[in-house]
Design a protein around this motif. Structure first.
Motif, PDB file in Angstrom:
ATOM      1  N   VAL A  40       5.330   6.225  -1.590  1.00  0.00           N
ATOM      2  CA  VAL A  40       4.758   6.929  -2.731  1.00  0.00           C
ATOM      3  C   VAL A  40       4.095   8.200  -2.236  1.00  0.00           C
ATOM      4  N   GLN A  41       4.062   9.210  -3.059  1.00  0.00           N
ATOM      5  CA  GLN A  41       3.431  10.466  -2.692  1.00  0.00           C
ATOM      6  C   GLN A  41       1.921  10.398  -2.918  1.00  0.00           C
ATOM      7  N   ALA A  89      -3.336  -1.133   9.029  1.00  0.00           N
ATOM      8  CA  ALA A  89      -2.668   0.100   9.435  1.00  0.00           C
ATOM      9  C   ALA A  89      -2.388   0.026  10.934  1.00  0.00           C
ATOM     10  N   PRO A  90      -1.425   0.786  11.417  1.00  0.00           N
ATOM     11  CA  PRO A  90      -1.098   0.766  12.842  1.00  0.00           C
ATOM     12  C   PRO A  90      -2.320   1.058  13.703  1.00  0.00           C
ATOM     13  N   GLY A  91      -2.559   0.213  14.673  1.00  0.00           N
ATOM     14  CA  GLY A  91      -3.660   0.411  15.594  1.00  0.00           C
ATOM     15  C   GLY A  91      -5.022   0.045  15.050  1.00  0.00           C
ATOM     16  N   LYS A  92      -5.060  -0.497  13.850  1.00  0.00           N
ATOM     17  CA  LYS A  92      -6.341  -0.863  13.237  1.00  0.00           C
ATOM     18  C   LYS A  92      -6.385  -2.353  12.923  1.00  0.00           C
ATOM     19  N   PRO A  96      -2.879   9.162   2.096  1.00  0.00           N
ATOM     20  CA  PRO A  96      -2.261   8.678   3.338  1.00  0.00           C
ATOM     21  C   PRO A  96      -3.080   7.604   4.045  1.00  0.00           C
ATOM     22  N   GLU A  97      -4.397   7.579   3.834  1.00  0.00           N
ATOM     23  CA  GLU A  97      -5.223   6.547   4.463  1.00  0.00           C
ATOM     24  C   GLU A  97      -4.963   5.147   3.879  1.00  0.00           C
ATOM     25  N   ASP A  98      -4.255   5.097   2.771  1.00  0.00           N
ATOM     26  CA  ASP A  98      -3.887   3.803   2.183  1.00  0.00           C
ATOM     27  C   ASP A  98      -2.597   3.249   2.789  1.00  0.00           C
ATOM     28  N   THR A  99      -1.957   4.016   3.644  1.00  0.00           N
ATOM     29  CA  THR A  99      -0.740   3.555   4.304  1.00  0.00           C
ATOM     30  C   THR A  99      -1.044   2.380   5.222  1.00  0.00           C
ATOM     31  N   VAL A 133       3.346  -0.337   2.566  1.00  0.00           N
ATOM     32  CA  VAL A 133       3.039   0.738   1.621  1.00  0.00           C
ATOM     33  C   VAL A 133       2.852   2.009   2.431  1.00  0.00           C
ATOM     34  N   THR A 134       3.623   3.020   2.133  1.00  0.00           N
ATOM     35  CA  THR A 134       3.530   4.289   2.837  1.00  0.00           C
ATOM     36  C   THR A 134       3.243   5.393   1.832  1.00  0.00           C
TER      37      THR A 134
END
Length: 125
Positions: A11-12, A39-42, A87-90, A121-122
């Motif tokens: 999603v944008q 998220a990756p790394g978190k 983007p922080e919701d990715t 979700v991206t």
């Protein structure tokens, strides 16, 4: 209890997304059901949940005001609606459920016994 999540995708920024999670093996009325994300790394973090005893919804500070959560006990399904995504919701979003957790632990991943497979979700910038 088995949890089956659906939804997710690309999603944008500023867009919306809806995730669903269906429970089987136990009536959802007896379950606290919610969502976490990683998220990756978190570390995995709490997103939102509906407490079984009251049906009241609880949110992380990062999602409050942008996300809504609802539980349909007749369908044994919990829905997560995310709006104004950024983007922080990715992350990979995970559905979780538990029959015994107490309210003070609702945001703790260790309090949940049942987990669904994650759904990606991206949010693109």
């Amino acid at each position: 209890v088995q949890l089956q999540a659906s939804g997710g995708g690309l999603v944008q920024t500023g867009g919306s997304l809806r995730l669903s999670c269906s429970a089987s093996g136990r009536t959802s009325r007896s379950l606290t059901m919610g969502w976490f994300r990683q998220a990756p790394g978190k570390e995995r973090e709490f997103v939102a949940a509906v407490f079984r005893d009251t049906g009241r919804a609880y949110f992380a500070d990062s999602t409050k005001g942008r996300f809504t959560i609802s539980k349909d006990n007749a369908k044994a399904t919990v829905y997560l609606q995310g709006n104004s995504l950024n983007p922080e919701d990715t992350a990979v979003y995970y559905c979780a459920a538990d029959a015994r957790l107490i309210l003070s632990t609702i945001s703790s991943s260790s309090a949940y016994d049942y987990w669904g497979r994650g759904t990606q979700v991206t949010v693109s910038s």
